[in-house]
Scaffold this motif. Structure first.
Motif, PDB file in Angstrom:
ATOM      1  N   SER A 174       0.819  -1.297   0.073  1.00 39.87           N
ATOM      2  CA  SER A 174      -0.148  -0.139   0.269  1.00 39.87           C
ATOM      3  C   SER A 174       0.836   1.390   0.145  1.00 39.87           C
ATOM      4  O   SER A 174       0.385   2.202  -0.994  1.00 39.87           O
ATOM      5  CB  SER A 174      -0.988  -0.058   1.157  1.00 39.87           C
ATOM      6  OG  SER A 174      -0.092  -0.177   2.258  1.00 39.87           O
ATOM      7  N   SER A 180      -6.707  -8.188   0.863  1.00 45.25           N
ATOM      8  CA  SER A 180      -6.382  -7.155   1.928  1.00 45.25           C
ATOM      9  C   SER A 180      -7.385  -6.556   2.769  1.00 45.25           C
ATOM     10  O   SER A 180      -8.302  -6.228   1.902  1.00 45.25           O
ATOM     11  CB  SER A 180      -5.157  -6.199   1.523  1.00 45.25           C
ATOM     12  OG  SER A 180      -4.943  -5.306   2.353  1.00 45.25           O
ATOM     13  N   TYR A 208      -3.419   0.831  -3.984  1.00 40.55           N
ATOM     14  CA  TYR A 208      -3.403  -0.727  -3.602  1.00 40.55           C
ATOM     15  C   TYR A 208      -4.792  -1.222  -3.342  1.00 40.55           C
ATOM     16  O   TYR A 208      -5.143  -2.186  -3.724  1.00 40.55           O
ATOM     17  CB  TYR A 208      -2.609  -0.687  -2.299  1.00 40.55           C
ATOM     18  CG  TYR A 208      -2.421  -1.930  -1.682  1.00 40.55           C
ATOM     19  CD1 TYR A 208      -1.593  -3.060  -2.361  1.00 40.55           C
ATOM     20  CD2 TYR A 208      -3.000  -2.316  -0.298  1.00 40.55           C
ATOM     21  CE1 TYR A 208      -1.454  -4.205  -1.645  1.00 40.55           C
ATOM     22  CE2 TYR A 208      -2.729  -3.407   0.321  1.00 40.55           C
ATOM     23  CZ  TYR A 208      -2.082  -4.525  -0.350  1.00 40.55           C
ATOM     24  OH  TYR A 208      -1.951  -5.465   0.278  1.00 40.55           O
ATOM     25  N   GLY A 243       4.506  -1.696   3.272  1.00 40.56           N
ATOM     26  CA  GLY A 243       3.160  -1.807   3.630  1.00 40.56           C
ATOM     27  C   GLY A 243       2.807  -0.488   4.659  1.00 40.56           C
ATOM     28  O   GLY A 243       3.738  -0.110   5.354  1.00 40.56           O
ATOM     29  N   THR A 244       1.647  -0.304   5.043  1.00 44.03           N
ATOM     30  CA  THR A 244       1.365   0.447   5.865  1.00 44.03           C
ATOM     31  C   THR A 244       1.305   0.066   7.423  1.00 44.03           C
ATOM     32  O   THR A 244       1.598   0.585   8.491  1.00 44.03           O
ATOM     33  CB  THR A 244      -0.004   0.737   5.714  1.00 44.03           C
ATOM     34  OG1 THR A 244      -0.428   1.714   4.392  1.00 44.03           O
ATOM     35  CG2 THR A 244      -0.792   1.934   6.642  1.00 44.03           C
ATOM     36  N   THR A 245       1.257  -1.416   7.447  1.00 43.26           N
ATOM     37  CA  THR A 245       1.373  -2.066   8.815  1.00 43.26           C
ATOM     38  C   THR A 245       2.791  -2.595   8.842  1.00 43.26           C
ATOM     39  O   THR A 245       2.988  -3.449  10.147  1.00 43.26           O
ATOM     40  CB  THR A 245       0.392  -3.352   8.648  1.00 43.26           C
ATOM     41  OG1 THR A 245       0.808  -4.247   7.553  1.00 43.26           O
ATOM     42  CG2 THR A 245      -1.054  -3.138   8.344  1.00 43.26           C
ATOM     43  N   TRP A 305      -8.707   2.366   6.458  1.00 43.60           N
ATOM     44  CA  TRP A 305      -8.934   0.920   6.644  1.00 43.60           C
ATOM     45  C   TRP A 305      -9.872   0.534   7.957  1.00 43.60           C
ATOM     46  O   TRP A 305      -9.930   1.381   8.974  1.00 43.60           O
ATOM     47  CB  TRP A 305      -7.798   0.485   6.837  1.00 43.60           C
ATOM     48  CG  TRP A 305      -6.800   0.139   5.531  1.00 43.60           C
ATOM     49  CD1 TRP A 305      -7.449   0.685   4.126  1.00 43.60           C
ATOM     50  CD2 TRP A 305      -5.510  -0.376   5.180  1.00 43.60           C
ATOM     51  NE1 TRP A 305      -6.184   0.508   3.590  1.00 43.60           N
ATOM     52  CE2 TRP A 305      -5.375  -0.402   3.841  1.00 43.60           C
ATOM     53  CE3 TRP A 305      -4.573  -0.678   6.132  1.00 43.60           C
ATOM     54  CZ2 TRP A 305      -4.003  -0.483   3.385  1.00 43.60           C
ATOM     55  CZ3 TRP A 305      -3.237  -1.321   5.678  1.00 43.60           C
ATOM     56  CH2 TRP A 305      -3.023  -1.230   4.178  1.00 43.60           C
TER      57      TRP A 305
END
Ligand code: AKB
Length: 316
Positions: A80, A117, A142, A182-184, A279
């Motif tokens: 993302s 996702s 994404y 990634g964002t995480t 999210w």
């Protein structure tokens, strides 16, 4: 005996699914591809491996025929935060790779696993216990590729009878292969920094809740859904799964039960924060539980203990 092809096999998810598949099905029955071969030597040299761009359908088709492949894990994707830096490239890779895989699967009668996702949801989606079937209007490129991917897999299933299956993954936390872009990713980095320097500077706000999963559960889920009885699958390409939901403050508190002087500070990345804010906080995963018996083993406490012990042991 299954013959499996894993595309994007040296990435975070790919390398651990590949390892487990080789254990279960045998080295020669698990063929790997990636666009690089300069990392993870044991995987590259432990069985058949090809240097191939996921969008190169002709080369993938030749590999599938040569190795009599019946199941493809399509795991090549831009994540993302990186995708926001070059949206056109993210679209081209994420969608180009997927459609090439689906075409090969159609021609050769293969089943296909594709990860979706939590990024397939957006700010208008219900945020708490996000239902399986709900509003999906993501605002990241994404997320757009993930929703398009879910729909494309549904289309190939209904139109061409390709046995497509997939899971909406939360942030995946592992101690083997680092995630990238990634964002995480913060939720992985925090453990390494906790062991190394007892401090972590987090790029998301301390109260940002997101769903996460520990890698052993993620690998188990990907293999389990491909082995599930197809007659029981109603949703096929986009199962919500949930294992734990937490924010950086909570994760830091759990780390402090092992490393009491651990501290966390914040230097917010506005792009990543905006993605995270769009999210869900937590997903509802009833469909996965009843349709293919999904059940996670790790919660935040068990994962934190395992991550810290493993990283500590390796750093000694
Ligand atoms: C990301 O942060 O981009 C991924 C994901 C949740 O899909 N880890």
């Amino acid at each position: 005996m299954k013959n499996i092809l894993i595309i994007g096999s040296l990435g975070q998810l790919g390398s651990e699914i590949a390892l487990e598949c080789r254990k279960r099905y045998g080295d020669d029955h698990v063929v790997l591809t990636d666009i690089r071969n300069d990392v993870n030597k044991p995987l590259v040299e432990g069985g058949p491996f090809y240097l191939v761009d996921a969008r190169d359908g002709q080369s993938v088709d030749a590999i599938v025929k040569k190795h009599n492949i019946d199941t493809i894990y399509h795991l090549a994707a831009v994540l993302s935060a990186r995708a926001e830096k070059d949206p056109l490239n993210a679209w081209n890779l994420n969608m180009g790779g997927l459609i090439a895989t689906l075409e090969v699967a159609k021609t050769n009668g293969c089943a296909v696993f594709t990860p979706s996702s939590i990024g397939a949801f957006g700010p208008t989606t219900p945020k708490q216990y996000t239902p399986q079937d709900t509003i999906q209007r993501p605002t990241s490129i994404y997320g757009v590729t993930k929703v398009a991917g879910e729909l494309l897999c549904d289309y190939y299933y209904h139109k061409f009878d390709v046995d497509t299956r997939g899971i909406r993954f939360p942030g995946v936390i592992s101690n083997m292969t680092p995630p990238g872009g990634g964002t995480t990713d913060y939720a992985v980095e925090i453990y390494y920094e906790a062991v190394k320097s007892h401090h972590y500077t987090c790029f998301l706000r301390g109260d940002t809740y997101l769903d996460m999963i520990y890698m052993p559960d993620a690998v188990q889920a990907a293999i389990q859904i491909m082995e599930a009885n197809p007659a029981k699958l109603r949703h096929r390409n986009a199962f919500n799964i949930a294992a734990m939901s937490f924010c950086p403050e909570e994760q830091a508190a759990y780390i402090r039960t092992h490393i009491p002087d651990f501290t966390i500070s914040y230097d917010i990345d506005p792009v990543k924060q905006a993605i995270a804010d769009s999210w869900p906080d937590s997903l509802e995963d009833y469909a996965a539980r009843v349709e293919w018996d999904w059940k996670p083993r790790f919660d935040l406490a068990a994962m934190t203990s395992d991550m810290l012990t493993t990283i500590q042991r390796r750093s000694e």
